[in-house]
Design a protein around this motif. Structure first.
Motif, PDB file in Angstrom:
ATOM      1  N   UNK A 170      -8.422   8.716  -5.308  1.00 28.66           N
ATOM      2  CA  UNK A 170      -8.939   9.870  -6.035  1.00 28.66           C
ATOM      3  C   UNK A 170      -8.035  10.138  -7.232  1.00 28.66           C
ATOM      4  N   UNK A 171      -6.725  10.093  -7.012  1.00 24.68           N
ATOM      5  CA  UNK A 171      -5.785  10.300  -8.119  1.00 24.68           C
ATOM      6  C   UNK A 171      -4.423   9.708  -7.784  1.00 24.68           C
ATOM      7  N   UNK A 172      -3.711   9.339  -8.839  1.00 24.13           N
ATOM      8  CA  UNK A 172      -2.329   8.892  -8.751  1.00 24.13           C
ATOM      9  C   UNK A 172      -1.598   9.636  -9.864  1.00 24.13           C
ATOM     10  N   UNK A 181       8.409  14.295 -15.921  1.00 20.63           N
ATOM     11  CA  UNK A 181       9.762  13.732 -16.000  1.00 20.63           C
ATOM     12  C   UNK A 181      10.262  13.167 -14.674  1.00 20.63           C
ATOM     13  N   UNK A 182       9.355  12.758 -13.807  1.00 23.24           N
ATOM     14  CA  UNK A 182       9.762  12.151 -12.538  1.00 23.24           C
ATOM     15  C   UNK A 182      10.345  10.766 -12.776  1.00 23.24           C
ATOM     16  N   UNK A 206       2.436   6.586 -16.092  1.00 24.23           N
ATOM     17  CA  UNK A 206       1.532   7.184 -17.078  1.00 24.23           C
ATOM     18  C   UNK A 206       0.478   6.212 -17.610  1.00 24.23           C
ATOM     19  N   UNK A 207       0.652   4.922 -17.448  1.00 25.60           N
ATOM     20  CA  UNK A 207      -0.322   3.949 -17.953  1.00 25.60           C
ATOM     21  C   UNK A 207      -1.218   3.380 -16.860  1.00 25.60           C
ATOM     22  N   UNK A 256       2.926  -0.109 -15.017  1.00 27.92           N
ATOM     23  CA  UNK A 256       3.887   0.911 -14.613  1.00 27.92           C
ATOM     24  C   UNK A 256       5.280   0.363 -14.888  1.00 27.92           C
ATOM     25  N   UNK A 257       6.244   1.263 -14.915  1.00 29.45           N
ATOM     26  CA  UNK A 257       7.613   0.845 -15.187  1.00 29.45           C
ATOM     27  C   UNK A 257       8.532   1.373 -14.099  1.00 29.45           C
TER      28      UNK A 257
END
Length: 189
Positions: free
Chosen positions: A29-31, A36-37, A43-44, A58-59
């Motif tokens: 449903x969401x990630x 600032x975690x 974010x990508x 992801x990084x």
């Protein structure tokens, strides 16, 4: 004859139970993450289509090991899907990231595989999640290793990360658990 029947039952029933398809399925449903975690930048990452397939990059911002980094997880449920989540009495206490992956990694291994849908290689002999940019491609949730019985509705896992016992941030993965659609194999008469 009785000994043979008992032997067949002792061998056959566990095998059938292990191969049985789960009565439910789950989709993302969401990630999300707290602003600032660290130690990840998610974010990508995007969820694509009705199937809510996870794609993107992801990084890992720092090399992660058991000595410096810990994780804990809280699990919430919302069967009514009304935003009223309740904390479940099961959680994962704070422990090293490698210890966590060794204990609970089997939940992820069927979903994320190096060379198939990610370029993140996890060395099983020495514990290190190396710093770098990685991709995820067409990742779906595989529930085959999940418990046989799961409450239907929304399920939220919140992971809290710590570096040297100092909070670094949190990440939220929400999934929807539904009854599996019946599969009728209709054969022509």
């Amino acid at each position: 004859m009785l000994k043979y029947t008992v032997l067949v039952l002792l061998i056959g029933i566990p095998k059938l139970l292990l191969q049985a398809q789960m009565s439910y399925e789950a989709i993302f449903v969401s990630v999300t993450s707290e602003e600032n975690s660290k130690p990840f930048d998610l974010s990508n990452l995007r969820l694509i289509g009705r199937e809510r397939i996870l794609n993107g990059t992801f990084e890992i911002l720092e090399d992660l090991d058991d000595e410096h980094f810990q994780i804990s997880v809280e699990i919430y449920t919302n069967p009514a899907r009304d935003g009223n989540y309740k904390l479940l009495p099961m959680s994962v206490p704070r422990q090293g990231v490698c210890t966590f992956f060794k204990k609970y990694g089997f939940y992820f291994r069927d979903c994320i595989k190096n060379g198939i849908n990610t370029d993140l290689f996890l060395n099983t002999t020495s514990c290190l999640f190396p710093k770098g940019h990685y991709y995820l491609k067409n990742v779906t949730i595989n529930v085959q290793n999940w418990p046989k019985i799961m409450q239907r509705g929304l399920c939220r896992h919140i992971a809290f990360f710590y570096k040297n016992n100092v909070p670094m941030g949190s990440y939220n993965l929400t999934s929807s658990i539904e009854d599996r659609a019946p599969n009728f194999n209709l054969r022509p008469l």
